[in-house]
Write a protein that holds these residues in place. Structure first.
Motif, PDB file in Angstrom:
ATOM      1  N   PRO A 238       0.692  -1.375  -0.059  1.00 53.33           N
ATOM      2  CA  PRO A 238      -0.037  -0.123   0.154  1.00 53.33           C
ATOM      3  C   PRO A 238       0.783   1.328   0.078  1.00 53.33           C
ATOM      4  CG  PRO A 238      -0.759  -1.704   1.270  1.00 53.33           C
ATOM      5  CD  PRO A 238       0.538  -2.091   1.024  1.00 53.33           C
ATOM      6  N   GLU A 239       2.038   1.255   0.581  1.00 52.92           N
ATOM      7  CA  GLU A 239       2.877   2.375   0.749  1.00 52.92           C
ATOM      8  C   GLU A 239       3.446   2.722  -0.548  1.00 52.92           C
ATOM      9  OE1 GLU A 239       3.044  -0.218   2.850  1.00 52.92           O
ATOM     10  OE2 GLU A 239       2.426   0.827   4.670  1.00 52.92           O
ATOM     11  N   ALA A 240       3.908   1.491  -1.322  1.00 49.60           N
ATOM     12  CA  ALA A 240       4.407   1.679  -2.671  1.00 49.60           C
ATOM     13  C   ALA A 240       3.328   2.432  -3.676  1.00 49.60           C
ATOM     14  CB  ALA A 240       4.836   0.581  -3.208  1.00 49.60           C
ATOM     15  N   GLY A 241       1.960   1.843  -3.527  1.00 49.42           N
ATOM     16  CA  GLY A 241       0.861   2.335  -4.133  1.00 49.42           C
ATOM     17  C   GLY A 241       0.775   3.857  -4.053  1.00 49.42           C
ATOM     18  N   SER A 242       0.747   4.402  -2.740  1.00 49.50           N
ATOM     19  CA  SER A 242       0.438   5.706  -2.353  1.00 49.50           C
ATOM     20  C   SER A 242       1.799   6.681  -2.978  1.00 49.50           C
ATOM     21  CB  SER A 242       0.443   5.943  -1.109  1.00 49.50           C
ATOM     22  OG  SER A 242      -0.593   5.338  -0.274  1.00 49.50           O
ATOM     23  N   ILE A 243       2.955   5.927  -3.185  1.00 52.63           N
ATOM     24  CA  ILE A 243       3.929   6.839  -3.506  1.00 52.63           C
ATOM     25  C   ILE A 243       3.940   7.035  -5.011  1.00 52.63           C
ATOM     26  CG2 ILE A 243       6.566   6.805  -3.944  1.00 52.63           C
ATOM     27  CD1 ILE A 243       6.620   5.575  -1.189  1.00 52.63           C
ATOM     28  N   PHE A 244       3.603   5.780  -5.899  1.00 50.40           N
ATOM     29  CA  PHE A 244       3.499   5.613  -7.095  1.00 50.40           C
ATOM     30  C   PHE A 244       2.218   6.902  -7.943  1.00 50.40           C
ATOM     31  CE2 PHE A 244       5.181   1.193  -7.394  1.00 50.40           C
ATOM     32  CZ  PHE A 244       6.280   1.500  -7.172  1.00 50.40           C
ATOM     33  N   THR A 245       1.270   6.716  -6.951  1.00 47.58           N
ATOM     34  CA  THR A 245       0.031   7.544  -7.111  1.00 47.58           C
ATOM     35  C   THR A 245       0.386   9.088  -6.873  1.00 47.58           C
ATOM     36  OG1 THR A 245      -1.500   6.083  -6.411  1.00 47.58           O
ATOM     37  CG2 THR A 245      -2.206   8.213  -6.485  1.00 47.58           C
ATOM     38  N   ALA A 246       1.201   9.317  -6.020  1.00 47.92           N
ATOM     39  CA  ALA A 246       1.821  10.813  -5.704  1.00 47.92           C
ATOM     40  C   ALA A 246       2.589  11.253  -6.826  1.00 47.92           C
ATOM     41  CB  ALA A 246       2.260  10.791  -4.517  1.00 47.92           C
ATOM     42  N   VAL A 247       3.593  10.260  -7.136  1.00 49.48           N
ATOM     43  CA  VAL A 247       4.561  10.493  -8.391  1.00 49.48           C
ATOM     44  C   VAL A 247       3.614  10.944  -9.586  1.00 49.48           C
ATOM     45  CG1 VAL A 247       6.072   9.731 -10.044  1.00 49.48           C
ATOM     46  CG2 VAL A 247       6.270   9.209  -7.668  1.00 49.48           C
ATOM     47  N   VAL A 248       2.817  10.194 -10.168  1.00 44.65           N
ATOM     48  CA  VAL A 248       1.804  10.534 -11.189  1.00 44.65           C
ATOM     49  C   VAL A 248       1.092  11.796 -10.881  1.00 44.65           C
ATOM     50  CG1 VAL A 248       0.023   9.557 -12.709  1.00 44.65           C
ATOM     51  CG2 VAL A 248       1.832   8.125 -11.826  1.00 44.65           C
ATOM     52  N   THR A 249       0.414  11.868  -9.994  1.00 50.21           N
ATOM     53  CA  THR A 249      -0.063  13.169  -9.558  1.00 50.21           C
ATOM     54  C   THR A 249       0.542  14.501  -9.720  1.00 50.21           C
ATOM     55  OG1 THR A 249      -1.818  11.945  -8.139  1.00 50.21           O
ATOM     56  CG2 THR A 249      -1.602  14.477  -8.022  1.00 50.21           C
ATOM     57  N   LEU A 250       1.774  14.493  -9.280  1.00 45.39           N
ATOM     58  CA  LEU A 250       2.745  15.595  -9.233  1.00 45.39           C
ATOM     59  C   LEU A 250       3.093  15.822 -10.537  1.00 45.39           C
ATOM     60  CD1 LEU A 250       4.464  17.699  -7.545  1.00 45.39           C
ATOM     61  CD2 LEU A 250       6.210  15.858  -7.330  1.00 45.39           C
ATOM     62  N   SER A 251       3.287  14.702 -11.510  1.00 40.34           N
ATOM     63  CA  SER A 251       3.775  14.878 -12.714  1.00 40.34           C
ATOM     64  C   SER A 251       2.577  15.624 -13.718  1.00 40.34           C
ATOM     65  CB  SER A 251       3.960  13.534 -13.462  1.00 40.34           C
ATOM     66  OG  SER A 251       3.073  12.748 -13.667  1.00 40.34           O
ATOM     67  N   MET A 252       1.441  15.219 -13.340  1.00 38.74           N
ATOM     68  CA  MET A 252       0.289  15.709 -14.001  1.00 38.74           C
ATOM     69  C   MET A 252       0.061  17.161 -13.583  1.00 38.74           C
ATOM     70  SD  MET A 252      -2.278  12.667 -13.761  1.00 38.74           S
ATOM     71  CE  MET A 252      -3.636  13.199 -14.770  1.00 38.74           C
ATOM     72  N   VAL A 253       0.137  17.463 -12.342  1.00 36.36           N
ATOM     73  CA  VAL A 253       0.153  18.945 -11.980  1.00 36.36           C
ATOM     74  C   VAL A 253       1.243  19.863 -12.519  1.00 36.36           C
ATOM     75  CG1 VAL A 253       0.297  20.368  -9.688  1.00 36.36           C
ATOM     76  CG2 VAL A 253      -0.999  18.255  -9.622  1.00 36.36           C
ATOM     77  N   SER A 254       2.450  19.324 -12.692  1.00 50.11           N
ATOM     78  CA  SER A 254       3.451  20.143 -13.099  1.00 50.11           C
ATOM     79  C   SER A 254       3.328  20.535 -14.749  1.00 50.11           C
ATOM     80  CB  SER A 254       4.564  19.327 -13.034  1.00 50.11           C
ATOM     81  OG  SER A 254       4.909  18.051 -13.984  1.00 50.11           O
ATOM     82  N   THR A 255       2.476  19.782 -15.470  1.00 55.99           N
ATOM     83  CA  THR A 255       2.212  19.993 -16.745  1.00 55.99           C
ATOM     84  C   THR A 255       1.962  21.432 -17.128  1.00 55.99           C
ATOM     85  OG1 THR A 255       1.721  17.917 -17.393  1.00 55.99           O
ATOM     86  CG2 THR A 255       1.282  19.233 -18.955  1.00 55.99           C
ATOM     87  N   PRO A 256       1.111  22.124 -16.738  1.00 59.24           N
ATOM     88  CA  PRO A 256       0.596  23.532 -17.091  1.00 59.24           C
ATOM     89  C   PRO A 256       1.708  24.491 -16.743  1.00 59.24           C
ATOM     90  CG  PRO A 256      -0.820  22.790 -15.182  1.00 59.24           C
ATOM     91  CD  PRO A 256       0.007  21.511 -15.772  1.00 59.24           C
ATOM     92  N   PHE A 257       2.599  24.282 -15.701  1.00 55.37           N
ATOM     93  CA  PHE A 257       3.478  25.102 -15.198  1.00 55.37           C
ATOM     94  C   PHE A 257       4.655  24.805 -15.903  1.00 55.37           C
ATOM     95  CE2 PHE A 257       1.183  24.354 -11.246  1.00 55.37           C
ATOM     96  CZ  PHE A 257       0.947  25.575 -11.040  1.00 55.37           C
ATOM     97  N   LEU A 258       5.119  23.799 -16.739  1.00 54.30           N
ATOM     98  CA  LEU A 258       6.139  23.606 -17.576  1.00 54.30           C
ATOM     99  C   LEU A 258       5.908  24.238 -18.892  1.00 54.30           C
ATOM    100  CD1 LEU A 258       6.922  19.761 -16.941  1.00 54.30           C
ATOM    101  CD2 LEU A 258       8.198  21.728 -16.629  1.00 54.30           C
ATOM    102  N   MET A 259       4.538  24.300 -19.243  1.00 53.80           N
ATOM    103  CA  MET A 259       4.148  24.774 -20.711  1.00 53.80           C
ATOM    104  C   MET A 259       4.420  26.455 -20.560  1.00 53.80           C
ATOM    105  SD  MET A 259       3.533  22.402 -22.528  1.00 53.80           S
ATOM    106  CE  MET A 259       2.816  23.134 -24.004  1.00 53.80           C
ATOM    107  N   MET A 260       3.837  26.956 -19.214  1.00 56.49           N
ATOM    108  CA  MET A 260       4.179  28.349 -19.151  1.00 56.49           C
ATOM    109  C   MET A 260       5.557  28.710 -18.944  1.00 56.49           C
ATOM    110  SD  MET A 260       1.037  29.504 -16.509  1.00 56.49           S
ATOM    111  CE  MET A 260       1.481  28.343 -15.412  1.00 56.49           C
TER     112      MET A 260
END
Length: 319
Positions: free
Chosen positions: A96-118
């Motif tokens: 479960p801890e690994a699943g939480s970390i993987f989910t956080a990694v994907v979420t963080l990468s998705m959040v970063s996209t608009p900032f990278l584009m700007m």
């Protein structure tokens, strides 16, 4: 389109519920214990995906700015990863801890996209050219032609064929260089500026022909040109009949719809291909021109583009 409109509210609600459920599954304590690892993994995902997609874009012939934009736009982890992590966790393939970390990694990468584009906007945008060419000078020409594209070239060549001296003006540096290769001297400048027209000798010219694409020529501008240069006749290339209605009260000699005559030529060719006699082709053209003129006159008089609908040639619907 109706189906899409009906489904759209449910799509939005379900998408929101999906991301809410994903967020509720994340063990924030597990993420808080390894923040550096989460950020490093997210950066690795973004960098790897962006680089791979950038190279694929270049391999398919994309310009580097477009390939970079595509890579950054698709650099995030996919939301399907959330489903995979949940299924893997239920199947006891990951903790479960690994699943939480993987989910956080994907979420963080998705959040970063608009900032990278700007952040990379200036890098991805094509640089604005600062190149210029010779500005127009009064040379005693009888006519000024503003816009030397596919329309203005034909106008200019016919005037030159009639031994009329012309001054050609355009803002497209690349086109100016190409024209120079064919022996045509085109001056660089914005022909919608009164001061540049004066610099080009508009006050002493007999004709100014605006052959510019789109709806750049306005009623106020044409009145200003006529007031500044009362001597030359003014001709205007119009985008469509709406433009002609909008310019109805302007002091111009003639307004020409840019595709009118070429469309008539094709229509004649079509009738000829269908073995229609020359006499009937001439009759059809005369009938169309007569009705179109009546319709345009009423539209100009009323200011209503929908006026005189009954003058349009229409084919009865087949039941």
């Amino acid at each position: 389109h109706e189906l899409e409109a009906d489904v759209e509210p449910f799509r939005t609600i379900l998408l929101g519920l999906f991301f809410m459920s994903v967020g509720m599954m994340v063990n924030l304590d597990a993420v808080a214990q390894q923040p550096l690892y989460v950020f490093t993994m997210a950066l690795a995902v973004i960098t790897t995906k962006a680089l791979v997609i950038f190279l694929i874009g270049k391999a398919f012939g994309m310009e580097w700015r477009g390939a970079l934009a595509l890579g950054l736009l698709l650099s995030q982890g996919g939301e399907f990863g959330f489903v995979l992590f949940a299924q893997a966790q239920e199947a006891l393939l990951i903790r479960p801890e690994a699943g939480s970390i993987f989910t956080a990694v994907v979420t963080l990468s998705m959040v970063s996209t608009p900032f990278l584009m700007m952040a990379t906007r200036r890098m991805r945008e094509a640089p604005i050219t600062k190149e210029t060419r010779d500005e127009p000078q009064p040379d005693g020409s009888n006519a000024l032609i503003v816009g030397y594209g596919r329309f203005g070239q034909t106008v200019a060549q016919m005037l030159i064929a009639a031994e009329i001296e012309v001054t050609l003006i355009d803002t497209d540096v690349e086109m100016i260089d190409i024209a120079d290769g064919f022996g045509a001297k085109v001056y660089f400048g914005d022909g919608t500026r009164i001061d540049l027209l004066r610099q080009a000798g508009a006050a002493d010219a007999e004709l100014i022909a605006f052959c510019i694409d789109g709806d750049q020529i306005t009623e106020a501008f044409l009145h200003a040109v006529h007031q500044a240069f009362p001597r030359p006749q003014i001709l205007v290339r119009a985008f469509d009949r709406r433009t002609m209605v909008a310019l109805k009260d302007t002091p111009v000699r003639k307004i020409v719809r840019e595709v009118m005559e070429s469309a008539v030529v094709m229509a004649r060719a079509a009738l000829d291909a269908l073995d229609v006699s020359l006499q009937d082709i001439d009759r059809a053209e005369a009938a169309y021109r007569s009705r179109d003129k009546e319709r345009l006159t009423l539209q100009i008089q009323t200011g209503d583009i929908t006026a005189a609908r009954d003058r349009i040639f229409t084919q009865p619907s087949r039941s």
